[in-house]
Write a protein that holds these residues in place. Structure first.
Motif, PDB file in Angstrom:
ATOM      1  N   UNK A 133       0.826  -1.208   0.000  1.00 58.91           N
ATOM      2  CA  UNK A 133       0.000   0.000   0.000  1.00 58.91           C
ATOM      3  C   UNK A 133       0.864   1.263   0.000  1.00 58.91           C
ATOM      4  N   UNK A 134       2.052   1.198   0.596  1.00 56.72           N
ATOM      5  CA  UNK A 134       2.918   2.371   0.662  1.00 56.72           C
ATOM      6  C   UNK A 134       3.667   2.610  -0.648  1.00 56.72           C
ATOM      7  N   UNK A 135       3.829   1.559  -1.452  1.00 60.16           N
ATOM      8  CA  UNK A 135       4.677   1.650  -2.652  1.00 60.16           C
ATOM      9  C   UNK A 135       4.269   2.755  -3.625  1.00 60.16           C
ATOM     10  N   UNK A 136       2.963   3.004  -3.911  1.00 60.69           N
ATOM     11  CA  UNK A 136       2.628   4.075  -4.860  1.00 60.69           C
ATOM     12  C   UNK A 136       3.155   5.447  -4.477  1.00 60.69           C
ATOM     13  N   UNK A 137       3.507   5.648  -3.201  1.00 53.05           N
ATOM     14  CA  UNK A 137       4.030   6.948  -2.792  1.00 53.05           C
ATOM     15  C   UNK A 137       5.511   7.101  -3.105  1.00 53.05           C
ATOM     16  N   UNK A 138       6.170   6.022  -3.535  1.00 48.92           N
ATOM     17  CA  UNK A 138       7.619   6.095  -3.781  1.00 48.92           C
ATOM     18  C   UNK A 138       7.948   6.744  -5.122  1.00 48.92           C
ATOM     19  N   UNK A 139       7.357   6.288  -6.260  1.00 50.36           N
ATOM     20  CA  UNK A 139       7.680   6.948  -7.532  1.00 50.36           C
ATOM     21  C   UNK A 139       7.114   8.369  -7.579  1.00 50.36           C
ATOM     22  N   UNK A 199      -3.307   7.377  -0.966  1.00 49.92           N
ATOM     23  CA  UNK A 199      -4.052   6.733   0.126  1.00 49.92           C
ATOM     24  C   UNK A 199      -3.147   5.872   1.008  1.00 49.92           C
ATOM     25  N   UNK A 200      -2.237   5.115   0.407  1.00 50.71           N
ATOM     26  CA  UNK A 200      -1.370   4.240   1.188  1.00 50.71           C
ATOM     27  C   UNK A 200      -0.448   5.015   2.113  1.00 50.71           C
ATOM     28  N   UNK A 201       0.131   6.105   1.598  1.00 48.97           N
ATOM     29  CA  UNK A 201       1.053   6.900   2.424  1.00 48.97           C
ATOM     30  C   UNK A 201       0.330   7.469   3.640  1.00 48.97           C
ATOM     31  N   UNK A 202      -0.882   7.987   3.432  1.00 52.90           N
ATOM     32  CA  UNK A 202      -1.620   8.576   4.549  1.00 52.90           C
ATOM     33  C   UNK A 202      -2.173   7.494   5.478  1.00 52.90           C
ATOM     34  N   UNK A 203      -2.427   6.296   4.946  1.00 49.39           N
ATOM     35  CA  UNK A 203      -2.813   5.192   5.834  1.00 49.39           C
ATOM     36  C   UNK A 203      -1.668   4.847   6.782  1.00 49.39           C
ATOM     37  N   UNK A 204      -0.442   4.881   6.276  1.00 51.64           N
ATOM     38  CA  UNK A 204       0.717   4.638   7.139  1.00 51.64           C
ATOM     39  C   UNK A 204       0.859   5.741   8.185  1.00 51.64           C
ATOM     40  N   UNK A 205       0.536   6.985   7.792  1.00 53.93           N
ATOM     41  CA  UNK A 205       0.556   8.088   8.761  1.00 53.93           C
ATOM     42  C   UNK A 205      -0.445   7.834   9.888  1.00 53.93           C
ATOM     43  N   UNK A 206      -1.665   7.452   9.534  1.00 59.22           N
ATOM     44  CA  UNK A 206      -2.669   7.145  10.562  1.00 59.22           C
ATOM     45  C   UNK A 206      -2.261   5.914  11.373  1.00 59.22           C
ATOM     46  N   UNK A 207      -1.620   4.960  10.726  1.00 59.84           N
ATOM     47  CA  UNK A 207      -1.175   3.750  11.413  1.00 59.84           C
ATOM     48  C   UNK A 207      -0.171   4.095  12.513  1.00 59.84           C
ATOM     49  N   UNK A 208       0.715   5.048  12.226  1.00 53.93           N
ATOM     50  CA  UNK A 208       1.692   5.462  13.236  1.00 53.93           C
ATOM     51  C   UNK A 208       0.992   6.052  14.462  1.00 53.93           C
ATOM     52  N   UNK A 209      -0.073   6.823  14.243  1.00 50.02           N
ATOM     53  CA  UNK A 209      -0.821   7.372  15.381  1.00 50.02           C
ATOM     54  C   UNK A 209      -1.583   6.261  16.110  1.00 50.02           C
ATOM     55  N   UNK A 210      -2.138   5.301  15.340  1.00 51.08           N
ATOM     56  CA  UNK A 210      -2.906   4.225  15.966  1.00 51.08           C
ATOM     57  C   UNK A 210      -2.042   3.386  16.892  1.00 51.08           C
ATOM     58  N   UNK A 211      -0.797   3.182  16.514  1.00 45.41           N
ATOM     59  CA  UNK A 211       0.074   2.335  17.328  1.00 45.41           C
ATOM     60  C   UNK A 211       0.453   2.976  18.659  1.00 45.41           C
ATOM     61  N   UNK A 212       0.168   4.273  18.800  1.00 46.27           N
ATOM     62  CA  UNK A 212       0.438   4.934  20.078  1.00 46.27           C
ATOM     63  C   UNK A 212      -0.788   4.940  20.989  1.00 46.27           C
ATOM     64  N   UNK A 213      -1.925   4.401  20.497  1.00 51.43           N
ATOM     65  CA  UNK A 213      -3.145   4.338  21.326  1.00 51.43           C
ATOM     66  C   UNK A 213      -3.040   3.137  22.264  1.00 51.43           C
ATOM     67  N   UNK A 214      -3.170   3.327  23.566  1.00 48.34           N
ATOM     68  CA  UNK A 214      -3.070   2.196  24.511  1.00 48.34           C
ATOM     69  C   UNK A 214      -4.158   1.155  24.244  1.00 48.34           C
ATOM     70  N   UNK A 215      -3.780  -0.129  24.323  1.00 54.44           N
ATOM     71  CA  UNK A 215      -4.748  -1.206  24.127  1.00 54.44           C
ATOM     72  C   UNK A 215      -5.759  -1.277  25.268  1.00 54.44           C
TER      73      UNK A 215
END
Length: 319
Positions: free
Chosen positions: A132-138, A194-210
């Motif tokens: 999903x992140x790959x389209x943001x590379x080229x 979409x993939x790049x911004x999903x990774x951005x949101x993913x970084x915030x999600x991983x800081x949410x306590x379980x």
């Protein structure tokens, strides 16, 4: 060490004498000047690369400067009147705003649920994240050239070939019809970001306590309730950052529409930056180009002010 030898005797004296007060004032002034000295480099850079060019652009926007001669004449508001009466410029401004708003909304709607899915444990999760992140590379220009072949309105285009072989549908004018061309440009822009911004949101999600989700599960909250009551409010700061970046990229977009459609058909997918380059720089009308730049700067400032006002208000509401 200097503070220990000067300040304590003044306190023990039961009050500050006039001389001690002056020394403290000079000491505070030196500290304040020392701190503000760190702002000098960024102030010089801001003045050289933003304020001075902006002032020159405002001046040249009131002239007929062509760039080929040093002579120029003041023409008043002629360049600005031409901007707001030229159909190509207005069409470019309209499509630029459409692209910026559409990609911002659609990418946000796609990226947040995608980030919640990528945050779960499943086999091959890292490979899926990378895909999903790959389209943001080229670069966008390279993606535009690739999608030109995919969306070719000829029967040899990738999508038209599939539609013809599987469904027997004739060639669809993806890039030669005004509406389909706009939809195609926005779709490719969404796919690329979409993939790049999903990774951005993913970084915030991983800081949410379980613990939040475990407590909500014990209280009987459904996954839908957890998403709207826990995940979405905690992602409000990430939404501010993501939407700000999407709007900035959308308003200054040039390479993707230019390589995909060359601004056509007609002026349907012409962007404001493309008009600025073609009319102002390539056309040798720097006065008009400077006026376009000033109008574009004001439009960007208004859009970003509105976006930040809305997202900040949403952040305060979710707190």
């Amino acid at each position: 060490m200097a503070t220990e030898t000067s300040a304590p005797p003044l306190v023990r004296a039961g009050g500050l004498s006039a001389g001690a007060d002056r020394r403290i004032s000079r000491h505070r002034l030196r500290e304040r000047l020392g701190t503000q000295a760190f702002l000098i480099p960024i102030t010089v850079v801001l003045a050289l690369f933003f304020l001075v060019p902006l002032a020159e652009s405002v001046y040249w926007s009131f002239t007929d400067y062509s760039g080929f001669s040093q002579s120029s004449h003041l023409v008043g508001l002629r360049n600005y009147r031409e901007i707001f009466t030229d159909s190509e410029v207005l069409t470019g401004l309209g499509f630029t705003l459409l692209y910026a708003v559409a990609t911002t909304v659609i990418v946000t709607v796609i990226a947040i649920p995608l980030a919640t899915v990528l945050n779960r444990r499943f086999p091959g999760r890292n490979a899926v994240r990378a895909a999903f992140f790959f389209p943001a590379v080229p670069s966008m220009a390279l993606l535009g050239l690739v999608w030109t072949f995919v969306l070719s309105p000829l029967s040899s285009g990738v999508i038209n070939s599939v539609l013809g072989d599987v469904f027997g549908v004739g060639p669809v004018p993806w890039l030669s019809d005004n509406t389909l061309a706009k939809v195609s440009v926005v779709t490719v822009g969404v796919w690329a970001q979409a993939g790049w911004h999903a990774v951005l949101y993913l970084a915030y999600l991983q800081s949410v306590p379980r613990d939040y989700y475990e407590a909500a599960t014990i209280d009987g909250a459904t996954p839908r309730q957890q998403f709207f009551r826990i995940t979405l409010p905690l992602l409000a700061p990430a939404m501010t950052v993501s939407q700000f970046l999407l709007l900035i990229n959308g308003l200054r977009v040039y390479d993707l529409p230019f390589t995909l459609t060359k601004g056509g058909p007609g002026y349907a997918t012409t962007t404001f930056t493309q008009v600025l380059i073609q009319r102002g720089v390539s056309g040798g009308d720097y006065g008009l180009g400077a006026a376009l730049g000033v109008v574009f700067l004001v439009a960007v400032a208004i859009v970003l002010f509105l976006q930040l006002s809305v997202t900040r208000r949403l952040e305060r509401r979710f707190r």
